[in-house]
Write an enzyme that holds these catalytic residues in place. Sequence first.
Site, PDB file in Angstrom:
ATOM      1  N   GLY A   1       0.944  -1.176  -0.075  1.00 49.09           N
ATOM      2  CA  GLY A   1       0.026  -0.058   0.000  1.00 49.09           C
ATOM      3  C   GLY A   1       0.900   1.200  -0.087  1.00 49.09           C
ATOM      4  O   GLY A   1       2.021   1.290  -0.347  1.00 49.09           O
ATOM      5  N   ASN A   2       0.278   2.290   0.336  1.00 49.34           N
ATOM      6  CA  ASN A   2       1.023   3.628   0.447  1.00 49.34           C
ATOM      7  C   ASN A   2       0.222   4.485   1.539  1.00 49.34           C
ATOM      8  O   ASN A   2      -0.651   4.070   1.791  1.00 49.34           O
ATOM      9  CB  ASN A   2       1.211   4.207  -1.034  1.00 49.34           C
ATOM     10  CG  ASN A   2      -0.371   4.756  -1.742  1.00 49.34           C
ATOM     11  OD1 ASN A   2      -0.808   5.535  -1.079  1.00 49.34           O
ATOM     12  ND2 ASN A   2      -0.596   4.159  -2.818  1.00 49.34           N
ATOM     13  N   ARG A   3       0.887   5.530   1.651  1.00 48.83           N
ATOM     14  CA  ARG A   3       0.543   6.501   2.734  1.00 48.83           C
ATOM     15  C   ARG A   3      -0.555   7.377   2.435  1.00 48.83           C
ATOM     16  O   ARG A   3      -0.877   8.245   3.276  1.00 48.83           O
ATOM     17  CB  ARG A   3       1.792   7.373   3.193  1.00 48.83           C
ATOM     18  CG  ARG A   3       2.869   6.673   3.690  1.00 48.83           C
ATOM     19  CD  ARG A   3       4.012   7.482   4.271  1.00 48.83           C
ATOM     20  NE  ARG A   3       5.197   6.820   4.528  1.00 48.83           N
ATOM     21  CZ  ARG A   3       5.344   6.260   5.879  1.00 48.83           C
ATOM     22  NH1 ARG A   3       4.428   5.921   6.619  1.00 48.83           N
ATOM     23  NH2 ARG A   3       6.572   5.587   5.736  1.00 48.83           N
TER      24      ARG A   3
END
Length: 397
Positions: free
Chosen positions: A204-206
């Site tokens: 995922g990412n932030r």
Amino acid sequence: MLHERRILVGVSGGIAAYKTVYLVRRLIEQGAEVRVMMTASALEFVGRQSFAAITGHHPATGLFGADSVSPHTELAQWAEAVVVAPATANTLAKAAHGISDDLVSTTLLATTAPMLFAPAMHTEMWENAATRRNVAALEADGHSMVGPASGTLAGGDTGPGRMAEPEEILQALDRLLAGRLSGIRVLVTAGGTREPIDPVRFVGNRSSGKMGFAIAQEAAACGADVTLVSSATRPAPTGVALIEVETAEEMAKSVAKLASEAEVVVMAAAVADFRPVDAAGTKLRRSEGIPELQLEPTPDILAGLAAMEQPPYLVGFAAETGSIDRAVEKARTKGVDVIVANDVTAEGSGFGSDTNQVALIDRRGTVDRWPLLSKREVARRLCDFLADQLQGRTGDG
Ligand code: C5P
């Protein structure tokens, strides 16, 4: 609707100017930020100090000798909407013909903000063929009128020509701001996609989804018909249809289904560029040793949209770490209409923050840097920008 809106009030010379003092007070009470500009004749009816005391800012009255070197362009660019109250026959005539011989008329010519005129004059002047033509021209240019009402006029005469009451002007302004994207179908994506490794883990990412949700909310507040495809789990903004997805693939499918119906697509989502080739069907165990993740590219959603036969107006986002030079390159090559670029490592910008400092870059690579703003304010300005662009598109045929 008027909360935190930047409203420029133009006052021209009529006795109704005394009611504009109250209009400005009501705007302030509603949480609007207000600046006032006055013609020389308006100063004969109300003092500048009345407006200064209410707004906390001295009204602008002249093109020269003011603190600012360019008061007309500063005010014109600052305003989200302009109300001219009272609008005399003379001010209407100047606005209709693009005459710019004082601060008020020059600012009206310099702004791209929507304008609302509250005419006030004697019945004969209001009914005069010249005023009829000027009002029709202003309406044809997309500006709005509120009033005039019938009632007592200066000198004791009665008839049509009395300025609309402040409450009526407020309502008209509310409608004006609410309607800038009315009837426009806007598709927004938000959040960081999650690409499964196994049933419990993902790549995922932030991204928090805050920017995309703010855009969906503001577009809906401007009257747009908004669908939000989101991989962030947040409550749907009022009036927005929310479709929740998880992966880039799911987002791509949803967007593909909806894009042909949309006039605008805003790709604010941080879509994963890569995903694990084969997600494990059961949870990977430590005892099985360190897994080797093989990645493959995800579908490029924006590229798919740009390749449509009749693509909607496309807004891409570019989260960069450092300079925005790569975003300028993307704006040139990605086939989008505009890229909203930000340096996610800069203070006050990026994932999870409530503020953002962005630059808008068009296809030619022209960069318009915006100051550090709340994400809500960025969303508002983007909606204003979109309204202007779409008007341009329609205008061009
Ligand atoms: O090239 P880059 O990934 O920085 O471009 C970001 C823009 O592309 C964002 O608007 C994002 O939503 C979009 N994007 C996409 N499909 C992908 C990856 C990014 O549409 N697979």
